[in-house]
Design a protein around this motif. Structure first.
Motif, PDB file in Angstrom:
ATOM      1  N   TRP A  19      48.879  35.109  31.672  1.00 51.98           N
ATOM      2  CA  TRP A  19      49.593  36.126  32.456  1.00 51.98           C
ATOM      3  C   TRP A  19      50.934  36.485  31.814  1.00 51.98           C
ATOM      4  O   TRP A  19      51.522  37.520  32.141  1.00 51.98           O
ATOM      5  CB  TRP A  19      49.804  35.652  33.895  1.00 51.98           C
ATOM      6  N   TRP A  27      47.813  44.188  32.230  1.00 49.64           N
ATOM      7  CA  TRP A  27      48.024  44.573  33.632  1.00 49.64           C
ATOM      8  C   TRP A  27      49.190  45.550  33.753  1.00 49.64           C
ATOM      9  O   TRP A  27      49.127  46.496  34.534  1.00 49.64           O
ATOM     10  CB  TRP A  27      48.239  43.326  34.511  1.00 49.64           C
ATOM     11  N   GLY A  61      51.682  35.601  43.881  1.00 52.00           N
ATOM     12  CA  GLY A  61      50.985  36.243  42.754  1.00 52.00           C
ATOM     13  C   GLY A  61      51.149  37.744  42.880  1.00 52.00           C
ATOM     14  O   GLY A  61      50.200  38.515  42.769  1.00 52.00           O
ATOM     15  N   CYS A  62      52.404  38.160  43.071  1.00 49.60           N
ATOM     16  CA  CYS A  62      52.711  39.558  43.447  1.00 49.60           C
ATOM     17  C   CYS A  62      52.486  40.531  42.306  1.00 49.60           C
ATOM     18  O   CYS A  62      52.444  41.743  42.532  1.00 49.60           O
ATOM     19  CB  CYS A  62      54.151  39.659  43.939  1.00 49.60           C
ATOM     20  N   GLY A  63      52.351  40.054  41.076  1.00 43.76           N
ATOM     21  CA  GLY A  63      52.152  40.957  39.947  1.00 43.76           C
ATOM     22  C   GLY A  63      53.266  41.978  39.848  1.00 43.76           C
ATOM     23  O   GLY A  63      54.454  41.641  39.944  1.00 43.76           O
ATOM     24  N   ASP A  85      55.697  35.152  41.146  1.00 41.84           N
ATOM     25  CA  ASP A  85      54.643  35.305  40.141  1.00 41.84           C
ATOM     26  C   ASP A  85      55.043  34.517  38.891  1.00 41.84           C
ATOM     27  O   ASP A  85      56.229  34.338  38.614  1.00 41.84           O
ATOM     28  CB  ASP A  85      54.455  36.788  39.777  1.00 41.84           C
ATOM     29  N   VAL A  86      54.030  34.081  38.135  1.00 38.98           N
ATOM     30  CA  VAL A  86      54.318  33.371  36.880  1.00 38.98           C
ATOM     31  C   VAL A  86      54.593  34.325  35.724  1.00 38.98           C
ATOM     32  O   VAL A  86      55.067  33.893  34.682  1.00 38.98           O
ATOM     33  CB  VAL A  86      53.141  32.461  36.434  1.00 38.98           C
ATOM     34  N   LEU A  90      54.926  41.260  34.182  1.00 39.58           N
ATOM     35  CA  LEU A  90      54.618  41.930  35.453  1.00 39.58           C
ATOM     36  C   LEU A  90      55.840  41.970  36.363  1.00 39.58           C
ATOM     37  O   LEU A  90      56.093  42.969  37.049  1.00 39.58           O
ATOM     38  CB  LEU A  90      53.431  41.240  36.135  1.00 39.58           C
ATOM     39  N   ASP A 112      55.749  29.156  39.368  1.00 33.74           N
ATOM     40  CA  ASP A 112      54.380  28.794  39.713  1.00 33.74           C
ATOM     41  C   ASP A 112      54.365  28.480  41.205  1.00 33.74           C
ATOM     42  O   ASP A 112      54.987  27.492  41.644  1.00 33.74           O
ATOM     43  CB  ASP A 112      53.967  27.563  38.886  1.00 33.74           C
ATOM     44  N   ALA A 113      53.663  29.302  41.983  1.00 34.41           N
ATOM     45  CA  ALA A 113      53.667  29.119  43.447  1.00 34.41           C
ATOM     46  C   ALA A 113      53.024  27.794  43.850  1.00 34.41           C
ATOM     47  O   ALA A 113      53.248  27.308  44.958  1.00 34.41           O
ATOM     48  CB  ALA A 113      52.938  30.279  44.112  1.00 34.41           C
ATOM     49  N   ARG A 129      47.548  39.769  47.650  1.00 35.62           N
ATOM     50  CA  ARG A 129      46.368  40.554  47.254  1.00 35.62           C
ATOM     51  C   ARG A 129      45.926  39.998  45.912  1.00 35.62           C
ATOM     52  O   ARG A 129      46.605  40.206  44.898  1.00 35.62           O
ATOM     53  CB  ARG A 129      46.746  42.039  47.137  1.00 35.62           C
ATOM     54  N   PHE A 130      44.854  39.254  45.925  1.00 35.32           N
ATOM     55  CA  PHE A 130      44.215  38.756  44.695  1.00 35.32           C
ATOM     56  C   PHE A 130      45.136  37.858  43.860  1.00 35.32           C
ATOM     57  O   PHE A 130      44.971  37.783  42.635  1.00 35.32           O
ATOM     58  CB  PHE A 130      43.753  39.933  43.809  1.00 35.32           C
ATOM     59  N   PHE A 134      44.080  31.460  41.287  1.00 35.67           N
ATOM     60  CA  PHE A 134      44.320  30.998  39.911  1.00 35.67           C
ATOM     61  C   PHE A 134      44.980  29.622  39.847  1.00 35.67           C
ATOM     62  O   PHE A 134      45.391  29.184  38.782  1.00 35.67           O
ATOM     63  CB  PHE A 134      45.182  32.034  39.175  1.00 35.67           C
TER      64      PHE A 134
HETATM   65  C1  LIG Z   1      44.863  39.569  39.860  1.00 32.95           C
HETATM   66  S1  LIG Z   1      46.595  39.599  39.663  1.00 32.95           S
HETATM   67  C2  LIG Z   1      47.110  40.317  41.218  1.00 32.95           C
HETATM   68  C3  LIG Z   1      48.507  40.885  41.160  1.00 32.95           C
HETATM   69  C4  LIG Z   1      48.981  41.614  42.410  1.00 32.95           C
HETATM   70  N1  LIG Z   1      48.951  40.766  43.584  1.00 32.95           N
HETATM   71  C5  LIG Z   1      48.186  42.860  42.634  1.00 32.95           C
HETATM   72  O1  LIG Z   1      47.398  42.909  43.575  1.00 32.95           O
HETATM   73  O2  LIG Z   1      48.373  43.810  41.852  1.00 32.95           O
HETATM   74  C6  LIG Z   1      46.996  37.886  39.876  1.00 32.95           C
HETATM   75  C7  LIG Z   1      48.456  37.580  39.785  1.00 32.95           C
HETATM   76  O3  LIG Z   1      48.656  36.202  40.108  1.00 32.95           O
HETATM   77  C8  LIG Z   1      49.646  35.687  39.253  1.00 32.95           C
HETATM   78  N2  LIG Z   1      49.515  34.223  39.222  1.00 32.95           N
HETATM   79  C9  LIG Z   1      48.499  33.505  38.680  1.00 32.95           C
HETATM   80  N3  LIG Z   1      48.706  32.188  38.866  1.00 32.95           N
HETATM   81  C10 LIG Z   1      49.883  32.072  39.560  1.00 32.95           C
HETATM   82  C11 LIG Z   1      50.627  30.959  40.048  1.00 32.95           C
HETATM   83  N4  LIG Z   1      50.202  29.704  39.883  1.00 32.95           N
HETATM   84  N5  LIG Z   1      51.810  31.201  40.697  1.00 32.95           N
HETATM   85  C12 LIG Z   1      52.250  32.478  40.863  1.00 32.95           C
HETATM   86  N6  LIG Z   1      51.576  33.568  40.412  1.00 32.95           N
HETATM   87  C13 LIG Z   1      50.404  33.370  39.779  1.00 32.95           C
HETATM   88  C14 LIG Z   1      49.392  36.386  37.930  1.00 32.95           C
HETATM   89  O4  LIG Z   1      50.502  36.342  37.060  1.00 32.95           O
HETATM   90  C15 LIG Z   1      49.041  37.795  38.404  1.00 32.95           C
HETATM   91  O5  LIG Z   1      50.177  38.602  38.491  1.00 32.95           O
END
Ligand SMILES: C[S@@+](CC[C@H](N)C(=O)[O-])C[C@H]1O[C@@H](n2cnc3c(N)ncnc32)[C@H](O)[C@@H]1O
Length: 285
Positions: A19, A27, A61-63, A85-86, A90, A112-113, A129-130, A134
């Motif tokens: 990511w 992304w 994981g707000c992206g 978000d990590v 993004l 890292d959440a 949202r999604f 991870f």
């Molecule tokens: C599929 S994307 C979704 C992004 C956003 N929520 C959206 O709907 O556009 C997944 C997101 O989760 C983040 N992510 C993955 N593992 C994470 C973690 N352990 N802690 C925080 N964020 C994480 C990624 O960096 C990525 O931005």
């Protein structure tokens, strides 16, 4: 990238490194398309999670922050939505977008959440949202998130149902598979897009990490895409994108032709009738 990480990436692993490098970059590049396609899912999550003006929300994981900004608007000047978000690339885009938004307070934290030391009980609601599929240790992650929530606060997130429920997501991979130098990873292996496809698995994680009143309901939305958009989604994002970036140019060209031909067969009325088959998961802390 280390050899181990290169191997992980080739196998489709979506780690923090992914990511922060190629995943985050792709992304960012495709965020407008992703936000347009994913908008109905974001709207459903934000509407269900909305705790009312003046409250505090955490978007996991707000992206690039689409749902964080939507929620911040609803919470108004006396509330705030924090996106965690990590991914640095993004979050850079999320902060840029927040500067253009005049209503609501959106803040962003790179962490890292799963194990970030959030202030205990600081949020009225946690949404995603999604962004929650991870974690390497989902039980620990959801226990950590529960500590960040005030007692009785709400958790609302959307995650993908199975590949069988999202058949068009598999069509490009299936068309590409015979042309690749190594087989694509099975879609449900480890953390990743389909990690929460099994509702019993999700319920078990939330149960063990202390959540109650768990509800898991189908959430479906049409996401019609043009052939070009579907090609972008298929060849740049997700596991096929990761694999193709490691293949040679000739293979990439053959895969592009094969995927385009296969997707043309799926087109109806000039669009690929993509649909999102998700779970809307709610619980109380
Ligand atoms: C599929 S994307 C979704 C992004 C956003 N929520 C959206 O709907 O556009 C997944 C997101 O989760 C983040 N992510 C993955 N593992 C994470 C973690 N352990 N802690 C925080 N964020 C994480 C990624 O960096 C990525 O931005």
């Amino acid at each position: 990238m280390t050899t181990e990480n290169t191997t992980q990436a080739a196998r489709g692993a979506m780690t923090a490194e992914f990511w922060n490098t190629e995943g985050g970059e792709v992304w960012v590049r495709q965020q407008d398309l992703l936000d347009r396609l994913n908008a109905p899912i974001g709207e459903a999550v934000v509407a269900r999670a909305d705790p009312g003006p003046g409250r505090r929300a955490l978007d996991v994981g707000c992206g690039a922050g689409a749902t964080t900004l939507d929620m911040a608007r609803r919470l108004g000047a006396d509330g705030a939505c924090v996106g965690v978000d990590v991914s640095a690339p993004l979050l850079d885009l999320a902060r840029e977008r927040a500067r253009d938004q005049t209503t609501g307070r959106a803040e962003f934290v790179q962490a890292d959440a799963q194990d970030h030391a959030f202030e205990a009980g600081a949020f009225d609601v946690i949404l995603s949202r999604f962004g929650v599929m991870f974690f390497t240790d989902p039980d620990a992650a959801f226990a950590n998130l529960r500590r960040a929530l005030r007692p009785g606060g709400a958790l609302v997130f959307a995650c993908w149902r199975s590949p069988a429920d999202n058949p068009l997501s598999q069509v490009p991979l299936e068309a590409a598979a015979p042309l690749l130098s190594q087989p694509p990873p099975p879609p449900r292996e480890g953390p990743g897009r389909f990690a929460f496809a099994d509702p019993d698995h999700v319920r078990g994680i939330l149960d063990r990490s202390g959540w109650r009143d768990i509800e898991i309901a189908p959430l479906d939305a049409p996401m019609p895409a043009s052939l070009d958009e579907m090609m972008t989604l298929s060849l740049e994002l997700g596991p096929l994108g990761q694999i193709l970036r490691r293949e040679d140019e000739a293979t990439r060209a053959r895969v592009t032709d094969a995927v385009a031909a296969r997707l043309r067969e799926e087109m109806r009325d000039g669009v690929v009738p993509l649909k999102a088959a998700c779970w809307l998961v709610t619980a109380r802390g």
